[in-house]
Design a protein around this motif. Sequence first.
Motif, PDB file in Angstrom:
ATOM      1  N   GLY A   1       6.098 -28.542  28.097  1.00  0.00           N
ATOM      2  CA  GLY A   1       4.819 -29.225  28.524  1.00  0.00           C
ATOM      3  C   GLY A   1       3.494 -28.435  27.888  1.00  0.00           C
ATOM      4  O   GLY A   1       2.490 -28.862  28.258  1.00  0.00           O
ATOM      5  N   SER A   2       3.642 -27.335  27.044  1.00  0.00           N
ATOM      6  CA  SER A   2       2.738 -26.394  26.843  1.00  0.00           C
ATOM      7  C   SER A   2       1.740 -27.318  25.627  1.00  0.00           C
ATOM      8  O   SER A   2       0.846 -26.765  25.584  1.00  0.00           O
ATOM      9  N   GLY A   3       2.221 -28.360  24.973  1.00  0.00           N
ATOM     10  CA  GLY A   3       1.519 -28.944  23.916  1.00  0.00           C
ATOM     11  C   GLY A   3       2.144 -28.928  22.464  1.00  0.00           C
ATOM     12  O   GLY A   3       1.379 -28.940  21.550  1.00  0.00           O
ATOM     13  N   LYS A   4       3.499 -28.531  22.505  1.00  0.00           N
ATOM     14  CA  LYS A   4       3.897 -28.271  20.970  1.00  0.00           C
ATOM     15  C   LYS A   4       3.905 -29.623  20.494  1.00  0.00           C
ATOM     16  O   LYS A   4       3.748 -29.953  19.081  1.00  0.00           O
ATOM     17  N   THR A   5       4.529 -30.778  21.078  1.00  0.00           N
ATOM     18  CA  THR A   5       4.417 -32.048  20.192  1.00  0.00           C
ATOM     19  C   THR A   5       3.026 -32.447  19.842  1.00  0.00           C
ATOM     20  O   THR A   5       2.718 -33.116  18.567  1.00  0.00           O
ATOM     21  N   THR A   6       2.120 -32.081  20.685  1.00  0.00           N
ATOM     22  CA  THR A   6       0.584 -32.469  20.267  1.00  0.00           C
ATOM     23  C   THR A   6       0.061 -31.531  19.410  1.00  0.00           C
ATOM     24  O   THR A   6      -0.524 -32.184  18.260  1.00  0.00           O
TER      25      THR A   6
ATOM     26  N   GLU B   1      10.058 -27.709  15.634  1.00  0.00           N
ATOM     27  CA  GLU B   1       9.437 -27.691  17.105  1.00  0.00           C
ATOM     28  C   GLU B   1      10.774 -27.502  18.010  1.00  0.00           C
ATOM     29  O   GLU B   1      11.713 -27.957  17.975  1.00  0.00           O
TER      30      GLU B   1
ATOM     31  N   ASN C   1      -3.487 -23.228  24.924  1.00  0.00           N
ATOM     32  CA  ASN C   1      -3.855 -24.400  24.818  1.00  0.00           C
ATOM     33  C   ASN C   1      -4.144 -25.197  26.265  1.00  0.00           C
ATOM     34  O   ASN C   1      -3.974 -24.321  27.232  1.00  0.00           O
ATOM     35  N   LYS C   2      -4.782 -26.339  26.516  1.00  0.00           N
ATOM     36  CA  LYS C   2      -5.101 -26.787  27.607  1.00  0.00           C
ATOM     37  C   LYS C   2      -6.500 -26.055  28.119  1.00  0.00           C
ATOM     38  O   LYS C   2      -6.414 -25.850  29.285  1.00  0.00           O
TER      39      LYS C   2
ATOM     40  N   ASP D   1      -9.364 -27.021  28.342  1.00  0.00           N
ATOM     41  CA  ASP D   1     -10.331 -27.723  29.025  1.00  0.00           C
ATOM     42  C   ASP D   1      -9.990 -27.729  30.624  1.00  0.00           C
ATOM     43  O   ASP D   1     -10.643 -28.158  31.366  1.00  0.00           O
TER      44      ASP D   1
ATOM     45  N   GLU E   1      -7.715 -26.930  22.359  1.00  0.00           N
ATOM     46  CA  GLU E   1      -7.481 -28.297  23.218  1.00  0.00           C
ATOM     47  C   GLU E   1      -6.852 -29.095  22.295  1.00  0.00           C
ATOM     48  O   GLU E   1      -7.070 -29.516  21.362  1.00  0.00           O
ATOM     49  N   TYR E   2      -5.789 -29.792  23.206  1.00  0.00           N
ATOM     50  CA  TYR E   2      -5.004 -30.918  22.475  1.00  0.00           C
ATOM     51  C   TYR E   2      -4.475 -30.252  20.969  1.00  0.00           C
ATOM     52  O   TYR E   2      -4.116 -31.052  19.993  1.00  0.00           O
TER      53      TYR E   2
ATOM     54  N   ARG F   1       8.790 -30.417  34.465  1.00  0.00           N
ATOM     55  CA  ARG F   1       8.395 -31.297  33.254  1.00  0.00           C
ATOM     56  C   ARG F   1       9.323 -32.631  33.262  1.00  0.00           C
ATOM     57  O   ARG F   1      10.416 -32.613  33.695  1.00  0.00           O
TER      58      ARG F   1
ATOM     59  N   LYS G   1       9.011 -36.349  31.186  1.00  0.00           N
ATOM     60  CA  LYS G   1       8.423 -37.267  30.094  1.00  0.00           C
ATOM     61  C   LYS G   1       9.309 -38.339  29.788  1.00  0.00           C
ATOM     62  O   LYS G   1      10.420 -38.519  30.190  1.00  0.00           O
TER      63      LYS G   1
ATOM     64  N   GLN H   1       4.137 -38.695  31.128  1.00  0.00           N
ATOM     65  CA  GLN H   1       3.745 -37.342  30.895  1.00  0.00           C
ATOM     66  C   GLN H   1       3.564 -36.496  32.305  1.00  0.00           C
ATOM     67  O   GLN H   1       2.599 -36.983  32.821  1.00  0.00           O
TER      68      GLN H   1
ATOM     69  N   GLN I   1       0.449 -38.073  33.824  1.00  0.00           N
ATOM     70  CA  GLN I   1      -0.320 -39.050  33.147  1.00  0.00           C
ATOM     71  C   GLN I   1       0.386 -40.242  32.761  1.00  0.00           C
ATOM     72  O   GLN I   1       1.586 -40.031  32.090  1.00  0.00           O
TER      73      GLN I   1
HETATM   74  N1  LIG Z   1      -5.809 -31.675  29.245  1.00  0.00           N
HETATM   75  C1  LIG Z   1      -4.928 -31.509  28.143  1.00  0.00           C
HETATM   76  N2  LIG Z   1      -3.813 -31.776  28.169  1.00  0.00           N
HETATM   77  C2  LIG Z   1      -3.108 -31.519  26.982  1.00  0.00           C
HETATM   78  C3  LIG Z   1      -3.542 -30.586  26.051  1.00  0.00           C
HETATM   79  N3  LIG Z   1      -2.478 -30.358  25.074  1.00  0.00           N
HETATM   80  C4  LIG Z   1      -1.566 -31.320  25.480  1.00  0.00           C
HETATM   81  N4  LIG Z   1      -1.637 -31.996  26.601  1.00  0.00           N
HETATM   82  C5  LIG Z   1      -0.927 -32.934  27.263  1.00  0.00           C
HETATM   83  O1  LIG Z   1       0.210 -32.157  27.947  1.00  0.00           O
HETATM   84  C6  LIG Z   1       1.456 -33.122  27.885  1.00  0.00           C
HETATM   85  C7  LIG Z   1       2.554 -32.463  27.301  1.00  0.00           C
HETATM   86  O2  LIG Z   1       2.188 -32.278  25.926  1.00  0.00           O
HETATM   87  P1  LIG Z   1       3.194 -32.125  24.744  1.00  0.00           P
HETATM   88  O3  LIG Z   1       2.591 -32.071  23.434  1.00  0.00           O
HETATM   89  O4  LIG Z   1       4.157 -33.175  24.957  1.00  0.00           O
HETATM   90  O5  LIG Z   1       3.987 -30.715  25.137  1.00  0.00           O
HETATM   91  P2  LIG Z   1       5.163 -29.984  24.709  1.00  0.00           P
HETATM   92  O6  LIG Z   1       5.185 -28.644  24.530  1.00  0.00           O
HETATM   93  O7  LIG Z   1       5.721 -30.753  23.565  1.00  0.00           O
HETATM   94  O8  LIG Z   1       6.017 -30.373  25.873  1.00  0.00           O
HETATM   95  P3  LIG Z   1       7.993 -30.362  25.947  1.00  0.00           P
HETATM   96  O9  LIG Z   1       8.450 -31.761  25.661  1.00  0.00           O
HETATM   97  O10 LIG Z   1       8.184 -29.886  27.409  1.00  0.00           O
HETATM   98  O11 LIG Z   1       8.344 -29.409  24.847  1.00  0.00           O
HETATM   99  C8  LIG Z   1       1.011 -34.297  27.140  1.00  0.00           C
HETATM  100  O12 LIG Z   1       0.511 -35.187  28.520  1.00  0.00           O
HETATM  101  C9  LIG Z   1      -0.178 -34.086  26.550  1.00  0.00           C
HETATM  102  O13 LIG Z   1      -0.903 -35.125  26.354  1.00  0.00           O
HETATM  103  C10 LIG Z   1      -4.802 -30.083  26.263  1.00  0.00           C
HETATM  104  O14 LIG Z   1      -5.222 -29.496  25.299  1.00  0.00           O
HETATM  105  N5  LIG Z   1      -5.230 -30.784  27.132  1.00  0.00           N
END
Ligand SMILES: Nc1nc2c(ncn2[C@@H]2O[C@H](COP(=O)(O)OP(=O)(O)OP(=O)(O)O)[C@@H](O)[C@H]2O)c(=O)[nH]1
Length: 333
Positions: free
Chosen positions: A24-29, A103, A164-165, A167, A194-195, A261, A263, A278, A285
């Motif tokens: 959930g740290s934001g890899k896909t983002t 990823e 990341n995150k 915010d 952020e994101y 986590r 999703k 998520q 969310q």
């Molecule tokens: N508030 C906030 N939310 C974020 C940020 N980056 C990502 N998110 C949210 O965090 C959640 C997880 O993001 P992903 O990019 O799916 O994370 P991941 O690391 O790919 O997650 P895994 O599938 O567990 O490996 C999603 O709901 C995103 O929208 C950020 O900078 N700020």
Amino acid sequence: MKTTREKLTINREVPVIVITGFLGSGKTTLVNYILSHRNGRKVAVFVNEFGEISIDGQLLINVEDDMVQLNNGCICCTLNDRLADTIVEVLQRNTSIDYLLIETTGIADPLPIIMTFAGTELRKLTRLDAIFTLVDADTFSPDLLANSEAALNQIAWGDLILLNKIDLVSPEKYDRIQKQIRQLKPDARIMTSEYGEVPLASIWGIEYSHPDFGEQPDHDHHSEHLANDGFVAVSFSSDRPLSVEKFQTFLSDRLPTNVFRAKGFIWYQGNNSSHLFQLSGKRYQLTPNYPRGEPPNQLVFIGRDLNRETLTQDLQQCLHEIPNHEPRPIMDR
Ligand SMILES: Nc1nc2c(ncn2[C@@H]2O[C@H](COP(=O)(O)OP(=O)(O)OP(=O)(O)O)[C@@H](O)[C@H]2O)c(=O)[nH]1
């Protein structure tokens, strides 16, 4: 494996970026951010997910032909050989690829992946440019590193640590996390985002990583981290809609605290489209208006020591009851 590689005749090293970071740290983002700023570069994406259902693969933008999903295992352990083979196949099929983006799952130890590039024949075809490690500033705590070998190694091996995150945290927490990361890795390059929005200059053409482990014997770089970290994934899918009320009650009253986590896509009774669901740490969310796939409810829950049976039963209880409905088989694992 060897036969495939012998056939490959490319005489350049394709740069590779590995994106790792805890659940959930934001890899896909970040991958999506990079893909939307690729400026004509041809990027092949390899997505590894933990769990049988691919959710991330469905969230990536514009990568139909050049995306490879590696599911139901972790590329740092069971799928390690398949990763090398698949990369060779993709490079063979498409000789105009400019970049490879990998990823990892959130519980991957990056070392075996680095070894795959630096210690096998892949080192003649590819060049490991950078390992980006995302850290979720919201859920990070020293306990995470104490309890997860994978999380620890992700930071230890990251060329760039992306906090990341940002915010979601106060400046005090941000300072604290920075110090905690530096205790582990004093010379860490740390950036905030952020994101996943990072300066593009920190992505393309960066040549951070130059590890050379020499050629390693096959099967020599597997990891025991899954057994050590104790994570399991429970997947649930159904072609019956969920009841909004029941699912909300499940989230507030029945969701096991050891789910870290979750999703997936959920379809509520009375809606034509799905929601993207998520959950990361304690936050969740729901994003409406996702096209309804088949089956329309697809969820993955990841955590430690999850009781698969209870969780599956609880989710089945959230399905909308249709009067006189003939039960249809529900795919759960
Ligand atoms: N508030 C906030 N939310 C974020 C940020 N980056 C990502 N998110 C949210 O965090 C959640 C997880 O993001 P992903 O990019 O799916 O994370 P991941 O690391 O790919 O997650 P895994 O599938 O567990 O490996 C999603 O709901 C995103 O929208 C950020 O900078 N700020």
